[in-house]
Scaffold this active site. Structure first.
Site, PDB file in Angstrom:
ATOM      1  N   ASN A   9     -11.438   3.450   1.505  1.00  0.00           N
ATOM      2  CA  ASN A   9     -10.113   2.862   1.736  1.00  0.00           C
ATOM      3  C   ASN A   9      -9.154   3.583   0.801  1.00  0.00           C
ATOM      4  O   ASN A   9      -9.117   3.292  -0.394  1.00  0.00           O
ATOM      5  CB  ASN A   9     -10.152   1.356   1.434  1.00  0.00           C
ATOM      6  CG  ASN A   9      -8.766   0.734   1.465  1.00  0.00           C
ATOM      7  OD1 ASN A   9      -7.815   1.327   1.969  1.00  0.00           O
ATOM      8  ND2 ASN A   9      -8.648  -0.471   0.910  1.00  0.00           N
ATOM      9  N   TRP A  10      -8.419   4.519   1.373  1.00  0.00           N
ATOM     10  CA  TRP A  10      -7.524   5.336   0.532  1.00  0.00           C
ATOM     11  C   TRP A  10      -6.311   4.554   0.047  1.00  0.00           C
ATOM     12  O   TRP A  10      -5.570   5.018  -0.806  1.00  0.00           O
ATOM     13  CB  TRP A  10      -7.045   6.562   1.313  1.00  0.00           C
ATOM     14  CG  TRP A  10      -8.113   7.561   1.636  1.00  0.00           C
ATOM     15  CD1 TRP A  10      -9.401   7.572   1.172  1.00  0.00           C
ATOM     16  CD2 TRP A  10      -7.988   8.701   2.507  1.00  0.00           C
ATOM     17  NE1 TRP A  10     -10.075   8.651   1.691  1.00  0.00           N
ATOM     18  CE2 TRP A  10      -9.234   9.358   2.522  1.00  0.00           C
ATOM     19  CE3 TRP A  10      -6.948   9.222   3.274  1.00  0.00           C
ATOM     20  CZ2 TRP A  10      -9.455  10.519   3.273  1.00  0.00           C
ATOM     21  CZ3 TRP A  10      -7.162  10.364   4.025  1.00  0.00           C
ATOM     22  CH2 TRP A  10      -8.409  11.013   4.018  1.00  0.00           C
ATOM     23  N   LYS A  11      -6.058   3.403   0.646  1.00  0.00           N
ATOM     24  CA  LYS A  11      -4.852   2.619   0.339  1.00  0.00           C
ATOM     25  C   LYS A  11      -3.618   3.510   0.516  1.00  0.00           C
ATOM     26  O   LYS A  11      -3.629   4.408   1.354  1.00  0.00           O
ATOM     27  CB  LYS A  11      -4.943   2.006  -1.064  1.00  0.00           C
ATOM     28  CG  LYS A  11      -6.268   1.299  -1.306  1.00  0.00           C
ATOM     29  CD  LYS A  11      -6.247   0.428  -2.513  1.00  0.00           C
ATOM     30  CE  LYS A  11      -7.641  -0.096  -2.777  1.00  0.00           C
ATOM     31  NZ  LYS A  11      -7.637  -1.208  -3.714  1.00  0.00           N
ATOM     32  N   HIS A  95      -7.579  -7.222   4.206  1.00  0.00           N
ATOM     33  CA  HIS A  95      -7.792  -6.770   2.830  1.00  0.00           C
ATOM     34  C   HIS A  95      -7.031  -7.706   1.884  1.00  0.00           C
ATOM     35  O   HIS A  95      -5.935  -8.177   2.213  1.00  0.00           O
ATOM     36  CB  HIS A  95      -7.312  -5.318   2.663  1.00  0.00           C
ATOM     37  CG  HIS A  95      -7.743  -4.727   1.356  1.00  0.00           C
ATOM     38  ND1 HIS A  95      -7.087  -4.998   0.179  1.00  0.00           N
ATOM     39  CD2 HIS A  95      -8.781  -3.922   1.034  1.00  0.00           C
ATOM     40  CE1 HIS A  95      -7.711  -4.373  -0.807  1.00  0.00           C
ATOM     41  NE2 HIS A  95      -8.743  -3.716  -0.313  1.00  0.00           N
ATOM     42  N   GLU A  97      -5.267  -7.194  -0.594  1.00  0.00           N
ATOM     43  CA  GLU A  97      -3.900  -6.767  -0.944  1.00  0.00           C
ATOM     44  C   GLU A  97      -2.922  -7.176   0.156  1.00  0.00           C
ATOM     45  O   GLU A  97      -1.772  -7.516  -0.123  1.00  0.00           O
ATOM     46  CB  GLU A  97      -3.881  -5.251  -1.210  1.00  0.00           C
ATOM     47  CG  GLU A  97      -4.559  -4.938  -2.540  1.00  0.00           C
ATOM     48  CD  GLU A  97      -5.195  -3.565  -2.639  1.00  0.00           C
ATOM     49  OE1 GLU A  97      -4.907  -2.695  -1.810  1.00  0.00           O
ATOM     50  OE2 GLU A  97      -5.995  -3.382  -3.574  1.00  0.00           O
ATOM     51  N   GLU A 167     -15.414  -8.601  -0.830  1.00  0.00           N
ATOM     52  CA  GLU A 167     -14.668  -7.942  -1.899  1.00  0.00           C
ATOM     53  C   GLU A 167     -14.110  -8.994  -2.854  1.00  0.00           C
ATOM     54  O   GLU A 167     -13.027  -9.546  -2.604  1.00  0.00           O
ATOM     55  CB  GLU A 167     -13.517  -7.128  -1.322  1.00  0.00           C
ATOM     56  CG  GLU A 167     -13.952  -6.036  -0.380  1.00  0.00           C
ATOM     57  CD  GLU A 167     -12.955  -4.885  -0.359  1.00  0.00           C
ATOM     58  OE1 GLU A 167     -13.378  -3.757  -0.617  1.00  0.00           O
ATOM     59  OE2 GLU A 167     -11.768  -5.125  -0.127  1.00  0.00           O
ATOM     60  N   GLY A 173     -10.285  -2.589  -7.988  1.00  0.00           N
ATOM     61  CA  GLY A 173      -9.408  -1.718  -8.771  1.00  0.00           C
ATOM     62  C   GLY A 173      -9.366  -2.066 -10.250  1.00  0.00           C
ATOM     63  O   GLY A 173      -8.506  -1.580 -10.983  1.00  0.00           O
ATOM     64  N   SER A 212     -14.730  -1.858  -7.152  1.00  0.00           N
ATOM     65  CA  SER A 212     -15.106  -0.915  -8.218  1.00  0.00           C
ATOM     66  C   SER A 212     -16.512  -0.353  -8.039  1.00  0.00           C
ATOM     67  O   SER A 212     -17.239  -0.155  -9.015  1.00  0.00           O
ATOM     68  CB  SER A 212     -14.942  -1.564  -9.604  1.00  0.00           C
ATOM     69  OG  SER A 212     -13.592  -1.966  -9.800  1.00  0.00           O
ATOM     70  N   GLY A 233     -12.555   1.841  -2.721  1.00  0.00           N
ATOM     71  CA  GLY A 233     -11.148   2.165  -2.949  1.00  0.00           C
ATOM     72  C   GLY A 233     -11.020   3.408  -3.814  1.00  0.00           C
ATOM     73  O   GLY A 233     -11.137   4.538  -3.341  1.00  0.00           O
ATOM     74  N   GLY A 234     -10.819   3.200  -5.108  1.00  0.00           N
ATOM     75  CA  GLY A 234     -10.540   4.303  -6.038  1.00  0.00           C
ATOM     76  C   GLY A 234     -11.498   5.476  -5.915  1.00  0.00           C
ATOM     77  O   GLY A 234     -11.069   6.646  -5.861  1.00  0.00           O
TER      78      GLY A 234
HETATM   79  C1  PEP Z   1     -10.816  -1.906  -2.042  1.00  0.00           C
HETATM   80  O1  PEP Z   1      -9.621  -1.947  -2.254  1.00  0.00           O
HETATM   81  O2  PEP Z   1     -11.257  -2.149  -0.903  1.00  0.00           O
HETATM   82  C2  PEP Z   1     -11.698  -1.565  -3.152  1.00  0.00           C
HETATM   83  C3  PEP Z   1     -12.956  -1.880  -3.079  1.00  0.00           C
HETATM   84  O3  PEP Z   1     -11.109  -0.934  -4.227  1.00  0.00           O
HETATM   85  P1  PEP Z   1     -11.843  -0.356  -5.540  1.00  0.00           P
HETATM   86  O4  PEP Z   1     -13.081   0.345  -5.084  1.00  0.00           O
HETATM   87  O5  PEP Z   1     -10.851   0.583  -6.142  1.00  0.00           O
HETATM   88  O6  PEP Z   1     -12.144  -1.534  -6.404  1.00  0.00           O
END
Ligand code: PEP
Length: 250
Positions: A9-11, A95, A97, A167, A173, A212, A233-234
């Site tokens: 997930n590049w956001k 998601h 966010e 999640e 994040g 994470s 994500g990251g």
């Molecule tokens: C996400 O936003 O779906 C996610 C899992 O982010 P991160 O891996 O950065 O915690």
């Protein structure tokens, strides 16, 4: 046997130049990915470029959100049919966010899930509790409520064409990951709840962990019986890190 799925997930990150480099790096390392299915969920405006780069490769792609409406006067929105035109297989819905910053309700997320399925896309339904909710001991009831919105609208059979991503909001994040035991507990709860409606759907459903996840913790998480991959994500913005997670599922 469920095939693991690792989805990035590049956001709202990247540029045409950086995503080209990133996708070149991912494609170059795919020979080492033995077991997982791999996909990236890109900002919508980059989907034509992503399609061009990934067509014919073993990496799938998708979007990070979609409208629940088929078409019409919804300025700024993107329809499921449009994602289909650019070869998307997946779309993330609900998601945290979007739930937090765009006030998306469980009911709206369920409608997005239904719209995605109706268009032949595979929705990745995100569920998860905040830190305050975990501390209050209501993790299971929060996750159940988020899941039930989809089951109430479409029935549990609808999940046969989808993916669930657990999640925990406090792990997204933040660098703080749920322990494999904490994650497994919620994943097992999700599977059991769905099994209460349809045992076969529950058994076949891929439930991803997100929060994470990194090459260093992916193997331990994915080794748990009810964790079928990750939503990343990251670490999905770095080809080596992302591939490290994809190969952890080997
Ligand atoms: C996400 O936003 O779906 C996610 C899992 O982010 P991160 O891996 O950065 O915690």
């Amino acid at each position: 046997m469920r095939q693991p799925l690792v989805a990035g997930n590049w956001k709202m990150n990247g540029s045409l130049e950086s995503i080209t480099r990133l996708l070149d790096g991912i494609k170059a390392g795919m020979a080492d990915v033995k077991r997982a299915e791999v996909a990236v969920c890109a900002p919508a405006i980059y989907l034509p470029a992503v399609q061009q780069q990934l067509q014919g490769s073993s990496v799938g792609w998708g979007a990070q959100d979609v409208s629940a409406e088929p078409s019409g006067a919804y300025t700024g929105e993107i329809a499921t049919s449009m994602l289909g035109e650019f070869g998307c297989r997946y779309v993330i819905v609900g998601h945290s966010e979007r739930r937090a910053y765009h006030a998306e309700s469980d009911e709206l997320v369920a409608r997005k899930f239904a719209a995605a399925r109706a268009a032949g896309l595979v929705p990745i339904l995100c569920v998860g509790e905040t830190l305050a909710e975990r501390e209050q001991g209501i993790t299971e009831s929060v996750v159940a409520r988020q899941l039930d919105a989809v089951i109430d609208l479409e029935g549990a059979a609808a999940l046969a064409n989808g993916v669930v991503a657990y999640e925990p909001v406090w792990a997204i994040g933040t660098g703080e990951t749920a322990t494999p035991e904490q994650a497994q507990e919620v994943h097992a709860f999700i599977r059991q709840r769905i099994a209460g409606h349809d045992a076969a759907v529950a058994e076949g459903l891929r439930i991803l962990y997100g929060g994470s996840m990194k090459p260093g913790n992916a193997q331990e998480l994915i080794a748990k019986p009810d964790i079928d991959g990750g939503l990343i994500g990251g670490a999905s913005l770095d080809a080596a890190d992302f591939l490290g997670i994809c190969t952890a599922a080997n």
